[in-house]
Design an enzyme around this catalytic site. Sequence first.
Site, short mmCIF file in Angstrom:
data_model
loop_
_atom_site.label_atom_id
_atom_site.label_comp_id
_atom_site.label_asym_id
_atom_site.label_seq_id
_atom_site.Cartn_x
_atom_site.Cartn_y
_atom_site.Cartn_z
N ARG A 162 -85.08 -28.79 -45.03
CA ARG A 162 -84.54 -30.10 -44.64
C ARG A 162 -85.11 -31.21 -45.51
NH1 ARG A 162 -84.87 -31.75 -38.39
NH2 ARG A 162 -87.08 -31.99 -38.92
N LYS A 264 -83.83 -36.98 -42.88
CA LYS A 264 -84.96 -37.55 -42.15
C LYS A 264 -85.67 -38.61 -43.00
CE LYS A 264 -88.36 -35.85 -38.81
NZ LYS A 264 -87.63 -36.30 -37.61
N GLU A 300 -77.19 -39.37 -31.05
CA GLU A 300 -78.47 -38.79 -30.67
C GLU A 300 -79.35 -39.84 -30.04
OE1 GLU A 300 -81.45 -38.38 -34.18
OE2 GLU A 300 -79.52 -37.71 -34.98
#
Length: 418
Positions: A162, A264, A300
């Site tokens: 990620r 992220k 989210e």
Amino acid sequence: MESIFAPTLTQATFLSPLSPPSNDVSSIPNLSHFSFSARNFAAPFSLKVQKQLAIAHSNGRAINSAKCNATLSDTLSQTSPLADIDWDNLGFGFLPTDYMYVMKCARGESFSKGELKRYGNIEMSPAAGILNYGQGLFEGLKAYRTQDGNIVLFRPEENALRMRAGAERMCMAAPTVEQFLEAVKEIVLANERWIPPTGKGSLYIRPLLMGSGSVLGIAPAPEYTFLIYASPVGNYFKEGLAPINLVIETDFHRASPGGTGGVKTIGNYAAVLKAHTAAKAQGYSDVLYLDCVHKKYLEEVSSCNVFVVKDNVISTPAIKGTILPGITRKSIIDIACSLGFEVVEQLVPVDQLLSADEVFCTGTAVVVSPVGSITHKGKRTSFGDGKVGRVAQQLHTALTRLQMGIAEDNMDWIVKLK
């Protein structure tokens, strides 16, 4: 050990650090004999990063024969069996440990050699890319102490992949999967005395990737720093495994199509601070965000993914570039399928949420957190009569038993360090 899975899936207060230990080199951990599995590297990214993931997967094939390239800037030392802190009252706050890991590279080059250093402040140019243009990413994962004395990590290769995907989106150099895993392994073993006793919490590991080189005009930084520090933590929400209360945000949005919501990057979290702070002041645990186009589909929570349960069907917002592909999210989907639930990744409207039997959130920090109520436009909808929902409890138990080494790891998700 007891297995929690079917044989096959059916579907898809700040404290000062303790005094530094003595410089006894006899206890330097042997870091070279551990290996990592390169399996299960696939990740559900919908941005244009599939080629990057393939490259990362390819780089990870040599992990089993990897040698540690880090050097020690300060001698690793004799450590006490366990740090002297109140483990029974450990919250989710920062507590500095003994060591951090640092590795640098210039733009256009590759990361090569990292080192363990005593934990402390870092020096950086005021013109650094991360300070001026926010060119930075972070990850979060945990190390656990199991009942049989092992120290384990949960799916660390997914964090490595990620970060590489995020680095491609942010025009940054990134460590290979192998380098990421070796660095994580070293920081955990160097800070072993800070890993909580079994059942008391975990060692939270925070890898950072940042543009540390000086840059004035808008451009990728000329140098990058990969840094990892760690902190022992307890529950993210003070409620623990107890229902939390969310409020749906209608004015502010966390991400937009074509933006960086699916990786992220540090900016994603700065964007939620205003709404999150206001929600906390009103007594809510956190904020649930909607899509910025239609303003009716779930995205989210500030730092975790959301799931909606109706009968035997578990629905969660699909990954379409604005939602972070959580590793706990991905794991819970696999576990739920193995337990016979139908899991659907789709657009989830607010109406479906408010008519659900049960709602819960997932994330590295929160693990599985049941939702007791959701407030939307001033109207509060409650779930489970203040109790933990059946599905959330089942999935939380299955995941944590696996992470703690109580249940058999049929998924090949656990990496044992010792």
